[in-house]
Design an enzyme around this catalytic site. Structure first.
Site, PDB file in Angstrom:
ATOM      1  N   TRP A 205      -9.577  -3.370 -16.171  1.00  0.00           N
ATOM      2  CA  TRP A 205      -9.059  -4.215 -15.092  1.00  0.00           C
ATOM      3  C   TRP A 205     -10.333  -4.991 -14.935  1.00  0.00           C
ATOM      4  O   TRP A 205     -11.448  -4.842 -14.975  1.00  0.00           O
ATOM      5  CB  TRP A 205      -9.199  -3.116 -13.908  1.00  0.00           C
ATOM      6  CG  TRP A 205      -9.011  -3.916 -12.465  1.00  0.00           C
ATOM      7  CD1 TRP A 205      -8.093  -4.618 -12.307  1.00  0.00           C
ATOM      8  CD2 TRP A 205     -10.068  -4.299 -11.761  1.00  0.00           C
ATOM      9  NE1 TRP A 205      -8.348  -5.103 -10.679  1.00  0.00           N
ATOM     10  CE2 TRP A 205      -9.625  -4.939 -10.621  1.00  0.00           C
ATOM     11  CE3 TRP A 205     -11.551  -3.839 -11.606  1.00  0.00           C
ATOM     12  CZ2 TRP A 205     -10.325  -5.466  -9.536  1.00  0.00           C
ATOM     13  CZ3 TRP A 205     -12.377  -4.147 -10.445  1.00  0.00           C
ATOM     14  CH2 TRP A 205     -11.589  -5.120  -9.585  1.00  0.00           C
ATOM     15  N   ASP A 372       0.107 -12.449   1.270  1.00  0.00           N
ATOM     16  CA  ASP A 372      -0.222 -11.346   0.374  1.00  0.00           C
ATOM     17  C   ASP A 372       0.002 -10.213   1.250  1.00  0.00           C
ATOM     18  O   ASP A 372       0.718 -10.037   2.177  1.00  0.00           O
ATOM     19  CB  ASP A 372      -1.469 -11.542  -0.310  1.00  0.00           C
ATOM     20  CG  ASP A 372      -1.636 -10.959  -1.830  1.00  0.00           C
ATOM     21  OD1 ASP A 372      -1.610  -9.735  -1.656  1.00  0.00           O
ATOM     22  OD2 ASP A 372      -1.560 -11.628  -2.625  1.00  0.00           O
ATOM     23  N   ARG A 449      -5.010   4.721  -5.868  1.00  0.00           N
ATOM     24  CA  ARG A 449      -4.668   3.668  -4.785  1.00  0.00           C
ATOM     25  C   ARG A 449      -3.870   4.249  -3.539  1.00  0.00           C
ATOM     26  O   ARG A 449      -3.100   3.640  -2.982  1.00  0.00           O
ATOM     27  CB  ARG A 449      -4.094   2.452  -5.240  1.00  0.00           C
ATOM     28  CG  ARG A 449      -4.682   1.323  -4.633  1.00  0.00           C
ATOM     29  CD  ARG A 449      -4.225  -0.221  -5.170  1.00  0.00           C
ATOM     30  NE  ARG A 449      -4.578  -1.381  -4.391  1.00  0.00           N
ATOM     31  CZ  ARG A 449      -3.880  -2.085  -3.770  1.00  0.00           C
ATOM     32  NH1 ARG A 449      -2.605  -1.535  -3.557  1.00  0.00           N
ATOM     33  NH2 ARG A 449      -4.369  -2.882  -3.200  1.00  0.00           N
ATOM     34  N   LYS A 482       5.168 -12.615  -5.397  1.00  0.00           N
ATOM     35  CA  LYS A 482       4.235 -12.160  -6.242  1.00  0.00           C
ATOM     36  C   LYS A 482       4.403 -10.903  -6.451  1.00  0.00           C
ATOM     37  O   LYS A 482       4.475 -10.010  -5.119  1.00  0.00           O
ATOM     38  CB  LYS A 482       2.849 -12.361  -5.442  1.00  0.00           C
ATOM     39  CG  LYS A 482       1.757 -11.795  -6.380  1.00  0.00           C
ATOM     40  CD  LYS A 482       0.355 -12.012  -5.799  1.00  0.00           C
ATOM     41  CE  LYS A 482      -0.916 -11.037  -6.676  1.00  0.00           C
ATOM     42  NZ  LYS A 482      -2.115 -11.487  -5.892  1.00  0.00           N
ATOM     43  N   TRP A 483       4.752 -10.481  -7.323  1.00  0.00           N
ATOM     44  CA  TRP A 483       5.534  -9.048  -7.758  1.00  0.00           C
ATOM     45  C   TRP A 483       4.097  -8.154  -8.285  1.00  0.00           C
ATOM     46  O   TRP A 483       3.800  -8.363  -9.594  1.00  0.00           O
ATOM     47  CB  TRP A 483       6.535  -8.976  -8.628  1.00  0.00           C
ATOM     48  CG  TRP A 483       7.283  -7.503  -8.793  1.00  0.00           C
ATOM     49  CD1 TRP A 483       6.781  -6.402  -9.319  1.00  0.00           C
ATOM     50  CD2 TRP A 483       8.728  -7.419  -9.049  1.00  0.00           C
ATOM     51  NE1 TRP A 483       7.390  -5.491  -9.450  1.00  0.00           N
ATOM     52  CE2 TRP A 483       8.730  -6.168  -9.450  1.00  0.00           C
ATOM     53  CE3 TRP A 483       9.712  -8.411  -9.180  1.00  0.00           C
ATOM     54  CZ2 TRP A 483       9.873  -5.630  -9.793  1.00  0.00           C
ATOM     55  CZ3 TRP A 483      11.186  -7.620  -9.164  1.00  0.00           C
ATOM     56  CH2 TRP A 483      11.212  -6.462  -9.419  1.00  0.00           C
ATOM     57  N   ASP A 484       3.596  -7.377  -7.411  1.00  0.00           N
ATOM     58  CA  ASP A 484       2.679  -6.662  -7.976  1.00  0.00           C
ATOM     59  C   ASP A 484       2.883  -5.004  -8.376  1.00  0.00           C
ATOM     60  O   ASP A 484       4.078  -4.639  -8.186  1.00  0.00           O
ATOM     61  CB  ASP A 484       1.383  -6.344  -6.826  1.00  0.00           C
ATOM     62  CG  ASP A 484       0.033  -6.398  -7.321  1.00  0.00           C
ATOM     63  OD1 ASP A 484      -0.248  -6.163  -8.458  1.00  0.00           O
ATOM     64  OD2 ASP A 484      -0.882  -6.888  -6.470  1.00  0.00           O
ATOM     65  N   MET A 485       2.053  -4.552  -9.242  1.00  0.00           N
ATOM     66  CA  MET A 485       2.202  -3.106  -9.551  1.00  0.00           C
ATOM     67  C   MET A 485       0.665  -2.693  -9.941  1.00  0.00           C
ATOM     68  O   MET A 485       0.067  -3.089 -10.843  1.00  0.00           O
ATOM     69  CB  MET A 485       3.018  -3.150 -10.947  1.00  0.00           C
ATOM     70  CG  MET A 485       3.349  -1.611 -11.455  1.00  0.00           C
ATOM     71  SD  MET A 485       2.043  -0.824 -12.211  1.00  0.00           S
ATOM     72  CE  MET A 485       1.741  -1.770 -13.876  1.00  0.00           C
ATOM     73  N   ASP A 554      -7.386  -9.954 -11.692  1.00  0.00           N
ATOM     74  CA  ASP A 554      -7.863 -10.104 -10.328  1.00  0.00           C
ATOM     75  C   ASP A 554      -9.208 -10.468 -10.226  1.00  0.00           C
ATOM     76  O   ASP A 554      -9.740 -10.689  -9.100  1.00  0.00           O
ATOM     77  CB  ASP A 554      -7.985  -8.470  -9.743  1.00  0.00           C
ATOM     78  CG  ASP A 554      -6.555  -7.797  -9.203  1.00  0.00           C
ATOM     79  OD1 ASP A 554      -5.702  -8.724  -9.116  1.00  0.00           O
ATOM     80  OD2 ASP A 554      -6.419  -6.730  -8.799  1.00  0.00           O
TER      81      ASP A 554
END
Length: 747
Positions: A205, A372, A449, A482-485, A554
């Protein structure tokens, strides 16, 4: 006989297959002693011949042979196309089947072949495609197991003009008994020597896709993921290159998997210097129960050959993935310049604050506002509300529909953040369906998380998430997602699947993700989706089929982005690289860089902003307006042009790259210096891809130079007497400095 376009030649008598165009050749045959496909050649295009017997290599060796008193019938010493397990080959196989008796010994032999016009779709899986049937041909070679009614179809596709072969495999159970598929690579190839370096993209990351290169050694080396996603750690790509290969010279063999789940790319060098390369679904924690009349399709691998170095490989991938993987309408449509509120507000925002940012951004020329995380449920931090995709009316009194309407009235498009694959414990969905979480109920669950992973192998879960998202998209008039995972899979267990099908979870999960993408795009065909997974945790070709751009990392620090974007460009086109100008000090690195430096790096991607424009000075706003105007003038060049890497950030203090228009009439160069140096030597950058006899005007200097000398001699980026008159005057060329140079052909 060849087909009418001479893409696939078949010698019926010798059972030789030659896929070829002007760029590449791929040749294999049926080994007469085992009736299994034997690899002969992959590389630069060669003339077709009546026979390729001269490529066959045979030598009696101390080994175990298939046939009695036949000392050249060992598969261990045969270069193969799709090797199995359990007979005379002791190297790692491309597949493994477990039969009802408990044995895993396969003996698949050639049965027949079929030539398909174009490229057949892969059921439930993303893949490259053709715009017309005549653009490519696909060879299907069918193998049959001697001891069961199992078939394997090997698919090879070749395009008319591209230097690549795509491969995938399909297993068919035509018998009456259940078999278990324990290992199913999408491709395997045996090279005749081991004189290669292996290149892959390694990371974590906030430092994704760093370029790694090391020589091959005897034994096995691999890249992989067992996290449920393609991962930040190893992109599903590797390349084999000759030791002398550079960016623009030498042979390169690239392997890119069109898949977003667990993967394995493996290279094995045997004691006779034969190199076996395989790629596909990671067999670790994988098993598929294949019932009678069922089939299993593997993902596609794109195998690129380049005779013009690593950059040549990249250009082939860029053109293919931009034009034959990304889909309409966005593959050739101008992408909007966006502003995202995340680093401006995080979770702490109101509708008034959002509108204030949007209005200021509109003044600067931004085209899309993206709201967001934090707009739904009771989401005020990362511990709540995932899975409850209803508007937070405290923050947004008029809901998403009301905010969307206000944003659209400003003349901006409106985008929204989702993380549909995850759930928090405080949501109605979790309370109603705790069994929809991936976990073993009788054992502890890990926390990541503050969220858990929904079981997307369960069609009911996919239905529920589609219905929630559909309700927002229908009433909210959303232009972009915005497709986050943000969490990998732990405790992999599905309450839906029986105990003997738990090995299917990871693959069924990613098929469920693809299904949700497909359903949303079927319902909203003009929707632009940008994929994200904590940044680059799922930046892979599989998702580019649905989401033509991805959040690259990120980490938005301009200096770190040099390495991240450079490495990502080995495979992926600039039109897919999410890149933003963010706030300083940078929120991930704490580093302060100029607006010029930040924009100069972000230009070479989709381009956007992630900061609070309401806090900028008048001078800074004027800079942003100029940056946006510049990018609008040049984005087609950047997104559709030919990309060249010129200087690597992994090798020194400077980085450089450029993009040249398809007609060679324009070019844009980015040159970056990380740290200032005292009394530096001259830095002259050789360019690439320019027309030799064309005279170019250099902006901002106005100088005129021919492409031949720019390619051969280059541009001087160090100061000399023409820029300054005194040695003690450095004219602001300090740490973290950038130059952007535009070339335009003179009429």
């Amino acid at each position: 006989m060849p087909d009418n376009k001479n893409l696939i030649y078949v010698n019926e008598d010798k059972l030789e297959f030659h896929l070829t165009n002007q760029e590449v050749s791929y040749i294999f045959r049926v080994f007469e002693k085992s009736k299994q496909p034997e690899h002969l050649y992959f590389g630069k295009s060669i003339q077709n011949r009546p026979s390729f017997d001269f490529l066959i290599e045979r030598e009696p060796r101390s080994s175990i042979n298939l046939n009695e008193k036949d000392y050249t019938s060992s598969l261990e010493h045969t270069k193969q196309e799709y090797p199995g397990f359990g007979t005379t080959d002791f190297r790692y196989p491309a597949f493994e089947l477990e039969y009802p008796e408990g044995d895993r010994i396969s003996n698949f032999a050639y049965d027949s072949y079929v030539i398909h016009e174009g490229k057949p779709k892969l059921e439930g899986l993303p893949a490259t495609y053709t715009d017309s049937a005549g653009e490519a041909q696909t060879l299907e070679v069918i193998l049959r197991d001697a001891h069961s009614n199992l078939l394997i179809s090997l698919f090879y596709s070749i395009f008319e003009t591209r230097s690549l072969i795509t491969r995938s495999v399909k297993f068919h159970n035509e018998g009456k008994e259940i078999v278990k598929l324990n290992h199913a690579m999408s491709m395997s190839i045996d090279f005749p020597d081991d004189d290669f370096d292996m290149i892959h993209l390694n990371g974590a990351w906030a430092r994704e896709n760093h370029v790694e290169r090391q020589p091959l050694f005897k034994g096995v080396q691999s890249i992989s993921s067992a996290r449920g996603a393609s991962s930040h750690m190893h992109n599903p790509f590797f390349a084999l290159v000759r030791p002398e290969t550079t960016e623009r010279q030498g042979d390169v063999y690239g392997f890119s998997l069109v898949y977003s789940g667990n993967h394995l790319g493996q290279v094995e060098v045997d004691t006779y210097n034969v190199t076996r390369a395989t790629m596909g679904i990671n067999p670790y924690q994988f098993q598929w129960k294949l019932k009678p009349d069922e089939a299993f399709q593997t993902p596609e691998v794109v195998m690129v050959y380049s005779a013009t170095g690593i950059n040549g490989m990249s250009q082939t991938y860029h053109d293919l993935y931009r034009n034959r993987l990304a889909r309409e309408p966005w593959k050739n449509q101008t992408r909007p310049i966006l502003i995202n509120n995340w680093e401006a507000t995080y979770f702490d925002f109101t509708e008034d604050k959002i509108m204030e940012i949007a209005e200021k951004a509109k003044e600067a020329g931004v085209e899309l506002f993206v709201l967001d995380d934090g707009w739904f449920g009771e989401r005020n931090d990362d511990s709540s509300s995932l899975g409850n995709w209803t508007e937070n009316k405290v923050k947004l009194p008029d809901g998403i529909a009301g905010l969307s309407d206000k944003i659209h009235k400003l003349g901006l498009k409106f985008g929204l953040w989702f993380e549909p694959e995850m759930i928090n414990k405080d949501t109605p969905l979790y309370q109603e369906h705790p069994e929809w979480v991936i976990r073993m109920p009788a054992k502890p669950i890990s926390y990541g998380r503050n969220q858990f992973v929904l079981d997307f192998s369960n069609p009911e879960v996919v239905d529920a998430l589609f219905n929630q998202m559909d309700a927002i998209l229908t009433h909210g008039k959303i232009d972009y997602i915005k497709w986050d995972m943000n969490r990998y899979i732990t405790e992999p267990f599905s309450t839906l699947l029986p105990h003997d099908r738990q090995g299917e979870l990871y693959h069924r999960y990613i098929l469920g993700v693809y299904s949700l993408y497909e359903r949303l795009l079927d319902r909203y065909p003009d929707l632009l989706i940008e994929s994200c997974a904590g940044g680059g945790g799922r930046f892979d070709p599989g998702l580019l089929y649905y989401a033509p751009q991805a959040w690259t990392s990120d980490d938005t620090d301009a200096v770190e982005r040099l390495k991240i974007q450079y490495g990502t460009s080995l495979v992926y086109p600039l039109s897919s690289l999410g890149s933003h100008v963010s706030a300083v000090p940078n929120h991930q690195m704490g580093r302060t860089t100029s607006l010029d430096m930040r924009s100069a790096v972000a230009y070479f991607g989709t381009f956007g902003y992630e900061l609070d424009v309401t806090k900028l000075s008048e001078d800074e706003m004027n800079q942003i307006k100029a940056q946006i105007s510049f990018f609008k003038d040049n984005r087609r060049l950047i997104h559709e042009g030919i990309f060249y890497r010129l200087k690597s950030p992994f090798e020194g203090n400077e980085t450089a790259w450029m993009v040249v228009s398809q007609d060679r009439k324009e070019a844009l160069i980015g040159f970056y210096q990380v740290l200032a140096q005292p009394n530096p030597s001259y830095s002259r950058l050789k360019l690439a891809g320019l027309e030799e006899d064309t005279l170019y005007t250099i902006d901002p200097d106005g100088e005129e130079r021919y492409g031949s000398d720019l390619n051969t001699i280059g541009l001087l980026f160090s100061e000399n007497e023409r820029q300054r008159g005194h040695f003690w005057s450095i004219n602001g060329k300090s740490d973290f400095h950038s130059w952007i140079v535009k070339l335009t052909a003179k009429e």
